[in-house]
Scaffold this active site. Structure first.
Site, PDB file in Angstrom:
ATOM      1  N   GLU A 285      26.893 -53.162  36.335  1.00 39.00           N
ATOM      2  CA  GLU A 285      26.566 -53.934  37.547  1.00 39.00           C
ATOM      3  C   GLU A 285      26.072 -53.056  38.693  1.00 39.00           C
ATOM      4  O   GLU A 285      25.133 -53.416  39.403  1.00 39.00           O
ATOM      5  CB  GLU A 285      27.774 -54.757  38.016  1.00 39.00           C
TER       6      GLU A 285
ATOM      7  N   HIS B 259      40.109 -62.173  36.977  1.00 37.01           N
ATOM      8  CA  HIS B 259      38.977 -63.079  36.737  1.00 37.01           C
ATOM      9  C   HIS B 259      39.073 -64.363  37.551  1.00 37.01           C
ATOM     10  O   HIS B 259      38.470 -65.370  37.196  1.00 37.01           O
ATOM     11  CB  HIS B 259      38.893 -63.448  35.248  1.00 37.01           C
TER      12      HIS B 259
END
Lengths: 348, 327
Positions: free
Chosen positions: B60, B129
């Site tokens: 990322e 998450h």
């Protein structure tokens, strides 16, 4: 913005000799004049910093000039350059008049970044200089991305992405190297290895001391280059640029160089010896280029004096321009953050 | 009017904008050959090819920086984060490059880019998450932050985001991608920074945004059965915030409940409450109540999730509290 032109009067040499190298007289003179300008500009910057006319963090390029001079003699105007915060010499090499850099460092509204960036954030869209970045290694994926856009647009521009030896220990380097190779991006990664990440030597930051080897993990063409010599820099960059323009992807060049001054203006340099600094100063890139010029009688003593005078004038003009310029007024505060001109800032 | 899924509305927005402008491209993990981790980009590789729909390695920080670099050199990238939980390894590039380059270059280098993907909780995924970083990004000048709550808004706002010349964070939810809603056939844009009154009412104002809007709207339906009329405002954009719509509503209802799926400290709810006390102090008939996710990392067990997230019951209780209704 105005382009910097060094107008040295060239007298006809008594006996013009052919170059013993592949480089022309004009190239040598250009190297000499541009490096001299970078050197004198940075010396002045150092003095002005001590006088507190320049504030913030300030990192000088003195000693490393051959990297920019030797690269720029290969590049075209439309090629792109990005670097970290030791960023005064690169835009000079690109052709930006140093008065805009001086005004920026003095926090003046006439500076290239309108007094909003300072020493570490010199930018010039006009000269394709993409900054001036303050987070170590942050410019590495950005440089790959600039090259990504040129490849996407189908032109043959290349991007030179400079970084220090400290930056190679950042994870961003590895992610950018991987994708630059995967997508064959027209980018040349240049490590300005001046031996020290601030005060920490290369040997103390990793088991891997040959920084060019970092490219090998990604099967990137990777080389070590004598960064104190314009000829070597030019040749290495030329080969890399040709590869990139042809669509064959990136290159990693570890340029072995040295900064004569500290990491920043507030560096006492306890981590290295004075003899070490002297050893490198003995291989000064400007002196080496000048020796070649003198040997070939490409410039007379009067020519050299005229060039030095001209550079001093440009530096003096830059200081005057900075000193005579105003600070940005408060109405500048809410400009340039967004392109949207009526962005509703929270103002209380 | 036809009804389509939230993910289809997003896809239509991207497809239309990519047909309109060659400089727009999509980049992210699994966006191309896999057709998107949540199938948002389904079929896009087939239409636009691998030049413009680009699978990345799981990196990322690297691909975010590359996308930003391409944006300052003339392209208009859409970066998909599989979820914004993973944007944290790229946050240096988002904050220090995308949000800053325009300003620190004195306006020379705008960054036209969209970062989009799922935010907040999505079932029993435990703490790494399930995080809402909406307010984190909204805190940073230089960015714009959009968090839509239904397919219609998602399409119109995403198209505006792609056309915007400033960097935009666009936050969705795994739990919304399958939501269906009415979306007209033709092209339309929704302006960034304008809230929407999703339901008109006169007794209490509820301000919310994103997925958790569903809890607010369901609560309003329940409360109506008890004779309580709730006005529900969907902020839609949380940088900039449309304060005027909120203030106008509070001046009418005199009571405010804010529902947000983020941790409480420094939340959007905190900000809206501050603004309301400043601009409408004399209109308030009760202290403002905020309902946020509990001030803990979200655990795995369903009982603990139930105790943590804003839900209809908590919203109803809060509304009754600001109305001083007992039971």
């Amino acid at each position: 913005m105005e382009k910097v032109v060094i107008k040295t009067k060239k007298e006809t040499p008594v006996a013009e000799k052919k170059s013993s190298t592949k480089f022309s007289k004009e190239t040598y003179i250009k190297w000499f004049e541009s490096m001299l300008l970078m050197r004198k500009f940075e010396e002045k910057t150092g003095h002005l910093y001590i006088q507190q006319k320049i504030r913030g963090f300030c990192h000088l390029y003195i000693g490393q000039e051959a990297l920019v001079a030797g690269s720029e003699s290969v590049l075209r105007r439309e090629d792109r350059v990005i670097t970290a915060y030791r960023d005064h010499a690169h835009p000079i090499g690109r052709g930006l008049h140093p008065k805009y850099i001086m005004a920026e460092m003095m926090a003046k509204v006439t500076g290239c970044s309108k007094g909003k960036g300072g020493s570490m954030h010199i930018f010039s869209k006009e000269f394709n200089f993409f900054g001036g970045h303050g987070i170590v290694g942050g410019q590495i994926p950005l440089g790959a991305g600039i090259a990504f856009a040129d490849k996407y647009n189908g032109n043959d521009n290349v991007t030179l992405c400079y970084m220090g030896d400290g930056a190679v220990r950042q994870g961003a380097l590895h992610e950018a190297f991987n994708m630059a190779m995967l997508w064959k991006l027209p980018v040349i990664f240049i490590i300005e290895n001046n031996n020290y990440a601030m005060g920490t030597s290369v040997e103390r930051t990793s088991n891997v001391h040959d920084l060019w080897k970092l490219g090998l993990s990604y099967e990137m063409p990777s080389y070590a280059v004598d960064g104190m010599t314009c000829e070597a820099v030019h040749e290495a960059i030329e080969e890399a640029v040709n590869r990139a323009r042809k669509g064959d992807g990136p290159t990693l060049l570890e340029m072995k160089t040295y900064r004569y001054k500290g990491h920043s203006m507030s560096d006492a340099q306890t981590y290295r010896s004075k003899d070490e600094v002297k050893d490198y100063q003995a291989q000064d890139p400007i002196e080496k280029v000048l020796a070649t010029i003198k040997k070939n009688k490409w410039m007379t003593d009067a020519d050299i004096e005229a060039a030095e005078k001209n550079v001093e004038d440009i530096v003096a003009e830059s200081v005057k321009f900075g000193e005579d310029s105003p600070y940005p007024t408060a109405d500048e505060l809410y400009k340039d953050v967004y392109t949207q001109t009526d962005y509703p800032y929270i103002m209380e | 009017m036809r009804t389509i899924e939230f993910r289809e509305a997003l896809r239509e927005a991207m497809n239309e904008e990519m047909r309109r402008d060659e400089k727009v491209y999509l980049m992210g993990e699994e966006v191309a050959e896999y057709n998107g981790a949540y199938k948002v980009s389904k079929g896009m590789l087939a239409e636009f090819g691998e030049k413009r729909v680009i699978d990345t390695p799981i990196a990322e920080l690297g691909f975010t920086g590359i996308a930003i670099g391409s944006a300052v050199n003339g392209l208009r990238p859409i970066v998909e984060f599989m979820t914004f939980n993973f944007s944290l390894v790229a946050i240096d590039q988002i904050i220090n490059s995308a949000a800053k380059m325009m300003s620190m270059s004195g306006g020379q280098f705008p960054v036209p880019i969209v970062f989009r993907g799922a935010t907040a909780s999505a079932g029993m995924l435990s703490s790494q998450h399930s995080q809402a970083f909406d307010n984190w990004y909204a805190n940073c000048p230089g960015l714009k932050v959009i968090v839509p709550s239904n397919p219609y808004d998602a399409k119109g706002l995403l198209k505006s985001a792609i056309r915007d010349n400033d960097p935009v964070i666009f936050m969705e939810s795994e739990q919304m991608y399958g939501d269906k809603g009415e979306v007209p056939e033709g092209e339309y844009l929704i302006p960034i920074g304008v809230a929407d009154i999703k339901r008109e009412g006169k007794d209490v104002t509820i301000v919310s945004f994103g997925k958790i809007m569903k809890q607010a709207l369901s609560a309003a339906v329940e409360l109506e059965k008890e004779g309580i009329s709730v006005e529900v405002i969907d902020l839609r954009t949380i940088r900039p915030i449309d304060y005027a719509t909120v203030i106008t509503s509070v001046k009418k209802t005199n009571r405010l409940v804010i529902v947000e799926e983020a941790w409480p400290l420094g939340s959007i709810a905190t900000e809206v409450a501050f603004k309301v006390q400043k601009e409408a102090f004399d209109y308030l008939d009760a202290p403002v109540i905020r309902i946020t996710t509990a001030d803990v990392p979200l655990p795995y067990a369903p009982t603990l999730i139930e105790a943590s997230l804003p839900n209809v019951e908590r919203v109803i209780k809060a509304v009754k509290e600001v109305m001083y209704v007992k039971k």
